[in-house]
Design a protein around this motif. Structure first.
Motif, PDB file in Angstrom:
ATOM      1  N   VAL A  74      12.862-127.140  78.214  1.00  0.00           N
ATOM      2  CA  VAL A  74      14.228-126.733  77.741  1.00  0.00           C
ATOM      3  C   VAL A  74      14.450-127.377  76.437  1.00  0.00           C
ATOM      4  N   ASP A  75      14.513-128.844  76.808  1.00  0.00           N
ATOM      5  CA  ASP A  75      15.181-129.895  75.816  1.00  0.00           C
ATOM      6  C   ASP A  75      14.396-129.441  74.316  1.00  0.00           C
ATOM      7  N   ALA A  76      13.062-129.218  74.459  1.00  0.00           N
ATOM      8  CA  ALA A  76      12.286-128.917  73.221  1.00  0.00           C
ATOM      9  C   ALA A  76      12.705-127.731  72.660  1.00  0.00           C
ATOM     10  N   VAL A  77      13.145-126.483  73.466  1.00  0.00           N
ATOM     11  CA  VAL A  77      13.524-125.325  72.801  1.00  0.00           C
ATOM     12  C   VAL A  77      14.811-125.562  72.178  1.00  0.00           C
ATOM     13  N   ILE A  78      15.721-126.288  72.752  1.00  0.00           N
ATOM     14  CA  ILE A  78      17.126-126.447  72.283  1.00  0.00           C
ATOM     15  C   ILE A  78      16.977-127.260  70.739  1.00  0.00           C
ATOM     16  N   ALA A  79      16.349-128.236  70.876  1.00  0.00           N
ATOM     17  CA  ALA A  79      16.088-128.999  69.760  1.00  0.00           C
ATOM     18  C   ALA A  79      15.704-128.250  68.448  1.00  0.00           C
ATOM     19  N   ALA A  80      14.737-127.330  68.841  1.00  0.00           N
ATOM     20  CA  ALA A  80      14.028-126.527  67.804  1.00  0.00           C
ATOM     21  C   ALA A  80      15.110-125.309  67.135  1.00  0.00           C
ATOM     22  N   PRO A 111      26.991-115.571  75.507  1.00  0.00           N
ATOM     23  CA  PRO A 111      26.278-116.251  76.648  1.00  0.00           C
ATOM     24  C   PRO A 111      24.902-115.378  76.834  1.00  0.00           C
ATOM     25  N   THR A 112      25.029-113.992  76.479  1.00  0.00           N
ATOM     26  CA  THR A 112      23.830-113.370  77.116  1.00  0.00           C
ATOM     27  C   THR A 112      22.761-113.617  76.156  1.00  0.00           C
ATOM     28  N   LEU A 113      22.703-114.398  75.221  1.00  0.00           N
ATOM     29  CA  LEU A 113      22.031-114.897  74.431  1.00  0.00           C
ATOM     30  C   LEU A 113      20.802-115.932  75.296  1.00  0.00           C
ATOM     31  N   ALA A 114      21.419-116.530  76.380  1.00  0.00           N
ATOM     32  CA  ALA A 114      20.585-117.489  77.109  1.00  0.00           C
ATOM     33  C   ALA A 114      19.508-116.742  77.461  1.00  0.00           C
ATOM     34  N   GLY A 115      19.203-115.411  77.541  1.00  0.00           N
ATOM     35  CA  GLY A 115      17.904-114.761  78.007  1.00  0.00           C
ATOM     36  C   GLY A 115      16.795-114.937  76.893  1.00  0.00           C
ATOM     37  N   TRP A 116      17.246-115.266  75.759  1.00  0.00           N
ATOM     38  CA  TRP A 116      16.396-115.464  74.783  1.00  0.00           C
ATOM     39  C   TRP A 116      15.767-116.795  75.046  1.00  0.00           C
ATOM     40  N   PHE A 117      16.596-118.033  75.255  1.00  0.00           N
ATOM     41  CA  PHE A 117      16.171-119.314  75.641  1.00  0.00           C
ATOM     42  C   PHE A 117      15.106-119.184  77.022  1.00  0.00           C
ATOM     43  N   VAL A 118      15.466-118.375  77.914  1.00  0.00           N
ATOM     44  CA  VAL A 118      14.524-118.094  79.049  1.00  0.00           C
ATOM     45  C   VAL A 118      13.126-117.798  78.738  1.00  0.00           C
ATOM     46  N   GLY A 119      13.148-116.815  77.884  1.00  0.00           N
ATOM     47  CA  GLY A 119      11.836-116.516  77.323  1.00  0.00           C
ATOM     48  C   GLY A 119      11.115-117.364  76.466  1.00  0.00           C
ATOM     49  N   GLN A 120      11.844-118.040  75.892  1.00  0.00           N
ATOM     50  CA  GLN A 120      10.999-119.133  74.951  1.00  0.00           C
ATOM     51  C   GLN A 120      10.338-120.395  76.127  1.00  0.00           C
ATOM     52  N   ALA A 134       6.495-121.666  84.714  1.00  0.00           N
ATOM     53  CA  ALA A 134       8.068-121.948  85.121  1.00  0.00           C
ATOM     54  C   ALA A 134       8.485-121.175  86.077  1.00  0.00           C
ATOM     55  N   ASN A 135       9.218-121.723  86.977  1.00  0.00           N
ATOM     56  CA  ASN A 135      10.233-121.050  87.934  1.00  0.00           C
ATOM     57  C   ASN A 135      11.250-120.443  87.279  1.00  0.00           C
ATOM     58  N   PRO A 136      11.391-119.113  87.165  1.00  0.00           N
ATOM     59  CA  PRO A 136      12.405-118.596  86.174  1.00  0.00           C
ATOM     60  C   PRO A 136      13.817-118.909  86.724  1.00  0.00           C
ATOM     61  N   GLN A 137      13.974-118.900  88.073  1.00  0.00           N
ATOM     62  CA  GLN A 137      15.260-119.313  88.436  1.00  0.00           C
ATOM     63  C   GLN A 137      15.693-120.657  88.045  1.00  0.00           C
ATOM     64  N   ALA A 138      14.599-121.903  88.288  1.00  0.00           N
ATOM     65  CA  ALA A 138      14.913-122.917  87.746  1.00  0.00           C
ATOM     66  C   ALA A 138      15.275-123.188  86.286  1.00  0.00           C
ATOM     67  N   ILE A 143      18.616-124.914  84.766  1.00  0.00           N
ATOM     68  CA  ILE A 143      18.725-126.108  83.784  1.00  0.00           C
ATOM     69  C   ILE A 143      19.065-125.507  82.252  1.00  0.00           C
ATOM     70  N   LEU A 144      19.118-124.391  82.024  1.00  0.00           N
ATOM     71  CA  LEU A 144      19.645-123.869  80.520  1.00  0.00           C
ATOM     72  C   LEU A 144      20.919-123.736  80.725  1.00  0.00           C
ATOM     73  N   LYS A 145      21.421-123.246  81.448  1.00  0.00           N
ATOM     74  CA  LYS A 145      22.952-123.016  81.573  1.00  0.00           C
ATOM     75  C   LYS A 145      23.544-124.264  81.371  1.00  0.00           C
ATOM     76  N   ALA A 146      23.114-125.259  82.294  1.00  0.00           N
ATOM     77  CA  ALA A 146      23.681-126.439  82.418  1.00  0.00           C
ATOM     78  C   ALA A 146      23.554-127.297  80.987  1.00  0.00           C
ATOM     79  N   LYS A 147      22.626-127.098  80.224  1.00  0.00           N
ATOM     80  CA  LYS A 147      22.258-127.865  79.155  1.00  0.00           C
ATOM     81  C   LYS A 147      23.053-127.347  78.077  1.00  0.00           C
ATOM     82  N   LEU A 148      23.266-125.783  78.030  1.00  0.00           N
ATOM     83  CA  LEU A 148      24.055-125.276  77.002  1.00  0.00           C
ATOM     84  C   LEU A 148      25.460-125.223  77.449  1.00  0.00           C
ATOM     85  N   GLY A 149      26.112-125.545  78.501  1.00  0.00           N
ATOM     86  CA  GLY A 149      27.123-125.822  78.795  1.00  0.00           C
ATOM     87  C   GLY A 149      27.873-124.456  79.187  1.00  0.00           C
ATOM     88  N   LEU A 150      27.128-123.599  79.480  1.00  0.00           N
ATOM     89  CA  LEU A 150      27.567-122.164  79.608  1.00  0.00           C
ATOM     90  C   LEU A 150      28.503-122.092  81.234  1.00  0.00           C
TER      91      LEU A 150
END
Lengths: 95, 493
Positions: free
Chosen positions: B441-447, B459-468, B477-481, B485-492
């Motif tokens: 997740v960190d790597a995708v956010i950093a990039a 917030p619906t764009l979070a789906g794009w991050f899940v895909g990445q 990766a467990n999609p739920q996890a 984690i994404l929501k927490a890191k993006l502060g959503l």
């Protein structure tokens, strides 16, 4: 009940029996005399009487479901006027 | 159910120039009895033998030969009658139906005319949308099949093969209770399912062991019955539908143009999709039925019928109802699962000890879908019930994701193997280790700093991050996890 000439001709055709024109009168007479006899029988009241299917009370003989016959194609076709590759061959029939 | 009692639904009406029309359909189905030997001789019924090889002197109608009935064929007819909830006649009679044709060496067909072995019964149709239609069965009788005439081996001769001559057929006559091509198709398909469950007919229409004569007439909705035409020997369920559609339209056209329908026998031409008149015979058929003097009446006791009944398998309607109540699947899914006995058995094996709805979903969507695509039957499935069950277990215990499960199914389908071992050896295990997911997740956010900004606004764009992230982890990766984690890191949240 009696039959006319055309019925004689029709019955002969249904049975695929060739009947010459001059035989029809004779056959018509014979058929009518047979039917006359049957008519005489039908004077009896047989209501409530089951048709007789056998003179002794026996059940129909049955067979087990086992293949016990066949594989004799030459024998099957040996009396055919024409046969080829174990098929019967007959004049062309198309529906 | 009588003809007058049932009028089609308006949605089934056919539109003509003068208003609505209703189609009235009855079917006569010839089903070959599943047996080793023929109805009245000991010759084999096997399909595709060499010419005249499965022929005894009885089948060839040599003088002096006498028919002796095959008891198993009688039992099969009784079983079928029981499966159609029909009256079983303890006494029936064989008659001679007289006509001449080269593939009928006796000059008559042994059939049952006035006293058939089975009387009135019923077939329940499951129509789309959950509607149930009941179609009455008029009768079922036993009769002999004829031989086969081959017209294209020679320009001047017809070749005759008597291998089919004397094979037992059940003629199953429906009441004129069907009101659309779809109902007729559903009837034929249901009948086939019942026969196959009972094991009384293979129902293989390609081999000709089930064929239908279709009676079609049209009338103004609920009005007097029209004159019917009979379409002979239609050999597939799809063709039955096409033949009815064409024939109904043809009849409506004639009547609306001021003509009248002539009662006649017609043939369906699958190539052209139309029916045409069979060359009319010089005279109407006159079969001169009479009781066959070579055969006594067919009689058996109620105890014999009861014994056969006790051994009947669970039938499609009962199985379908049980699947709905026992497994909680929808009536539609239950119908799909019970179309074939082998499919139903397969499903039950997969569902044993597992979540039945998930099992149904995998059996219907993945397995049946794939089998259909490749034209395979359930018996030829490369994935066994145990293997499919193993895949489902791995999803349910969180070892693999649903997406990986589909990949795993593909591997088992093409290569075989134990699902659990495959997951180990191919490294398909779901990553639930939060550390590894966080790193991804960190790597995708950093990039993608720009996307991060956009996601905060939308917030619906979070789906794009899940895909990445899933891409980075090879789908493991467990999609739920990942989501959490994404929501927490993006502060959503």
């Amino acid at each position: 009940m009696s039959v006319d000439r055309s019925t004689v001709v029709r019955v002969a055709h249904l049975a695929r029996i060739r009947v010459a024109e001059e035989e029809v009168d004779k056959l018509q007479g014979e058929l009518n005399s047979i039917l006359g006899f049957v008519e005489q029988l039908s004077e009896l009241d047989v209501s409530g009487v089951e048709p007789l299917t056998s003179v002794v009370p026996i059940a129909m003989k049955k067979r087990a479901d086992v293949v016990t016959d066949g594989a004799i194609p030459k024998k099957v076709t040996q009396n055919a006027p024409q046969a080829e590759d174990d098929f019967f061959v007959v004049p062309k029939v198309v529906e | 159910m009588t003809i007058a009692a049932r009028t089609a639904k308006p949605s089934q009406f056919l539109k003509g120039a003068t208003g609505d029309w209703e189609v009235v359909i009855g079917l006569e189905v010839h089903a070959q009895v599943a047996s080793n030997a023929k109805l009245f001789s000991g010759a084999s019924t096997a399909f595709g033998g060499a010419p005249n090889d499965h022929v005894s002197l009885v089948d060839a109608a040599m003088p002096g030969m006498l028919p002796v009935i095959n008891e198993e064929c009688v039992a099969q007819a009784v079983r079928t009658g029981l499966g159609l909830e029909a009256q079983i006649n303890l006494r029936s009679v064989f008659d001679r139906k007289n006509y001449f044709y080269p593939d009928l060496p006796q000059g008559y067909q042994i059939s049952q005319y006035k006293s058939p072995i089975v009387g009135e019964g019923i077939v329940h149709l499951d129509m789309e949308g959950g509607e149930t239609v009941e179609v009455g069965v008029e009768r079922l009788h036993l009769e002999q099949d004829a031989g086969k005439s081959i017209h294209d081996l020679s320009p001047t001769s017809t070749y005759v093969d008597l291998n089919r001559s004397g094979v037992a057929l059940m003629e199953i006559v429906s009441k004129p209770d069907m009101r659309s091509a779809d109902e007729a198709k559903a009837y034929l398909s249901k009948l086939r399912t019942i026969l196959r469950y009972l094991g009384t007919c293979d129902g293989d229409m390609d081999k000709g062991n089930m064929r239908a004569d279709v009676n079609v007439s049209v009338r103004k909705p609920g009005g007097a019955l029209g004159t019917r035409c009979e379409i002979k020997n239609v050999n597939s369920i799809r063709f039955v539908g096409q033949a009815i559609d064409y024939e109904a339209r043809r009849q409506i056209g004639i009547i609306e143009d001021g003509g009248t329908i002539k009662q006649e026998t017609r043939l369906f031409d699958p190539g052209k999709g139309e029916t045409r008149s069979m060359r009319s015979k010089e005279e109407a058929h006159d079969y001169r039925y009479f009781p066959d003097p070579d055969l006594l009446p067919l009689e058996f006791g109620q105890d014999w019928v009861d014994a056969l009944k006790a051994e009947l398998p669970e039938l499609p309607d009962a199985k379908k109802a049980r699947f709905v109540s026992q497994y909680g699947v929808t009536p539609y899914d239950a119908m799909v699962l019970t179309l074939e006995r082998a499919s139903a058995d397969f499903f039950e094996e997969v569902a044993r000890g597992r979540d039945a709805k998930i099992a149904a979903n995998w059996v219907i969507n993945e397995l049946f879908g794939r089998l259909n695509k490749e034209g395979k039957g359930i018996e030829a499935s490369p994935v066994s019930a145990a293997q499919l069950g193993g895949i489902i277990d791995l999803i349910l215990d969180g070892t693999i994701s649903g997406k990986i499960a589909k990949d795993l199914f593909e591997i088992v389908w093409t290569e075989g193997g134990d699902p659990k071992e495959l997951v180990e050896s191919r490294g398909l295990k779901q990553v639930t280790d939060t550390g590894a997911i966080e790193a991804a997740v960190d790597a995708v956010i950093a990039a993608n700093p720009d996307k991060v900004e956009q996601a905060k606004a939308k917030p619906t764009l979070a789906g794009w991050f899940v895909g990445q992230v899933m891409k980075q982890t090879g789908g493991k990766a467990n999609p739920q996890a990942v989501n959490e984690i994404l929501k927490a890191k993006l502060g959503l949240e």
